[in-house]
Design an enzyme around this catalytic site. Structure first.
Site, mmCIF file in Angstrom:
data_model
loop_
_atom_site.group_PDB
_atom_site.id
_atom_site.type_symbol
_atom_site.label_atom_id
_atom_site.label_comp_id
_atom_site.label_asym_id
_atom_site.label_seq_id
_atom_site.Cartn_x
_atom_site.Cartn_y
_atom_site.Cartn_z
ATOM 1 N N SER A 142 0.842 -1.189 0.000
ATOM 2 C CA SER A 142 0.000 0.000 0.000
ATOM 3 C C SER A 142 0.886 1.251 0.000
ATOM 4 O O SER A 142 1.732 1.406 -0.874
ATOM 5 C CB SER A 142 -0.946 -0.034 1.210
ATOM 6 O OG SER A 142 -1.928 0.963 1.130
ATOM 7 N N ASP B 251 -8.888 -6.099 -4.852
ATOM 8 C CA ASP B 251 -8.455 -4.820 -4.281
ATOM 9 C C ASP B 251 -8.993 -3.697 -5.158
ATOM 10 O O ASP B 251 -8.486 -3.446 -6.243
ATOM 11 C CB ASP B 251 -6.928 -4.775 -4.212
ATOM 12 C CG ASP B 251 -6.385 -3.493 -3.591
ATOM 13 O OD1 ASP B 251 -7.184 -2.592 -3.273
ATOM 14 O OD2 ASP B 251 -5.147 -3.405 -3.427
ATOM 15 N N HIS C 286 -8.199 -4.913 -0.400
ATOM 16 C CA HIS C 286 -6.886 -4.290 -0.209
ATOM 17 C C HIS C 286 -6.122 -4.903 0.960
ATOM 18 O O HIS C 286 -4.898 -5.057 0.910
ATOM 19 C CB HIS C 286 -7.072 -2.785 0.008
ATOM 20 C CG HIS C 286 -5.796 -2.018 0.072
ATOM 21 N ND1 HIS C 286 -4.902 -1.980 -0.979
ATOM 22 C CD2 HIS C 286 -5.249 -1.255 1.061
ATOM 23 C CE1 HIS C 286 -3.861 -1.228 -0.649
ATOM 24 N NE2 HIS C 286 -4.046 -0.780 0.586
#
EC number: 2.3.1.46
Length: 424
Positions: free
Chosen positions: A173, A342, A375
């Site tokens: 991320s 995601d 995610h």
């Protein structure tokens, strides 16, 4: 000059980490607080005259200092990557399933550094720290930071340890953005760049999510323009709502449907609705719980700062939107991993990075994992995902001749090898 001292760990585990240390844990870890007294110029034009970084390390730095791996954290995580916090054995590192003896990032072979970014609230200098010019918390006066600012601070940390070149810089991320920035900003200092569940820039939708979250905080009456410390209060309501918004984006629609569906929390007799505005559905209860928990340990000014750093990240901004040209300085080999569900940073964003790297002739490995968790999948156990990462680190170990566990500790350098930027 840099000075290391032990500090209590302040980084609670995010919701997606396991409840207990994985087998093969690095065990109990005590962080260090490392002080830097050389001013750090920032992208905004401001500078920090001095600052401290909270750090944990795992494994042994070999004599040649070639086996170091930097792990960069995401929005609400910290330097506490693996193991059990010395001051709280229930506080398990946020990537404990990834980092440790015999794990994909094997601390029997690699020396792993976890660092809490500047501006965070888990030990490194940030808005809640004392501003030496005033004797009071920085609050809203703390400088706005960028991903590139973090990389320059991390480069000084590498100097502190006497590390000229990382075997790998890795992150998921926002951590993946930092890894990508390392490859561009300090190309000669990164052998391998591992970017997981990330993106080369935020979409308008993602910036929108961040703005709504920030407005929830800023419009909380307890925010006091960011100087709520002086009022002995915390904008908990706004911070809680901000976390609720973020948490929705971390989960996939299918995952939320499986976890909660339309299950009612405490239905009236016969399953009837209660016709009110309090919690009616299980998903509402879950989000409220996550928001309230988050508001008890995270700093609101830090949330503003980190989400804005996310917004600003766009390495191709200086090359007319040409990502390949932005990545041209990179000398590293790359591993990119994305997850099918995601929708925050979808696979297409990783494929965009892959295409740009291939255009430059950069060595790149890409894996798209079919996983239902959205995610947050990058934090969770997935045999296929972990096999990809493990296999890549096996390759790095072979390149470095690390077939056997590292032997002989190399002490950290007492002085930084350089004062500015990324020069070793």
């Amino acid at each position: 000059m840099t000075t290391p001292v032990p500090v209590p760990n302040g980084g609670p585990a995010p919701a997606a980490v396991p409840a207990a240390a994985e087998p093969g844990s690095v065990g109990i870890v005590t962080p260090q607080l490392i002080r830097f007294d050389t001013p750090l110029p920032l992208a905004s034009g401001q500078s920090l005259q001095s600052y401290e970084l909270a750090v944990e390390t795992y494994g042994t730095l070999n004599a040649g200092r070639t086996n170091a791996v930097l792990v960069c954290h995401a929005l609400n995580a910290s330097h506490h990557v693996a193991g059990l916090a010395a001051d709280d054995p229930n506080d398990v590192g946020w990537w404990d399933n990834m980092v440790g003896p015999g794990k994909p990032l094997d601390t029997n072979r690699f020396f792993v550094i976890g660092v809490n970014n500047l501006g965070s609230c888990f030990g490194s200098t940030g808005p809640a720290s004392i501003n030496p010019a005033t004797g009071h918390p920085w609050g809203a006066a703390f400088p706005v930071l960028t991903v590139e600012d973090w990389v320059h601070a991390q480069a000084r940390l590498a100097d502190h340890f006497g590390i000229e070149r990382f075997a790998a810089v890795m992150g998921g991320s926002l951590g993946g953005m930092q890894a990508l920035s390392w490859a561009i900003t300090c190309p000669e200092r990164v052998a391998h760049c591992i970017v997981i569940a990330s993106t080369p820039r935020l979409s308008a939708q993602n910036i929108g999510f961040n703005e709504v979250a920030r407005r929830a905080i800023i419009t909380d009456p307890d925010f006091h323009g960011g100087d709520y410390y002086a009022h002995n209060t915390v904008p908990r309501r706004g911070l809680s709502v901000a976390r609720m918004i973020g948490h929705i984006t971390y989960l996939s629609d299918d995952d939320m449907a499986e976890k909660f569906g339309r299950t009612q929390r405490e239905p009236a007799e016969g399953g009837a609705y209660r016709y009110g505005y309090d919690v009616e559905f299980e998903v509402e209860s879950y989000l409220r719980y996550q928001g309230e928990k988050f508001s008890r340990y995270f700093d609101a000014n830090t949330y503003l700062l980190i989400t804005r750093a996310l917004d600003y990240f766009d390495p191709a901004r200086g090359t007319g939107g040409d990502l390949a040209r932005a990545l041209k300085p990179a000398q590293a080999d790359f591993l990119l991993v994305s997850f099918s569900t995601d929708w925050r940073f979808p696979p297409e964003r990783s494929r965009e990075i892959v295409r740009a790297l291939l255009k430059n002739g950069s060595p790149v490995t890409y894996a798209e994992i079919d996983a239902p968790h959205g995610h947050d999948a990058f934090l969770l156990d997935d045999a296929r995902y972990h096999a990809v990462v493990r296999g890549y680190y096996e390759r790095i170990a072979r390149e470095l001749g690390l077939d056997e566990p590292a032997a002989g500790a190399a002490p950290a350098a007492a002085e930084p090898a350089c004062a500015e930027g990324c020069a070793a």
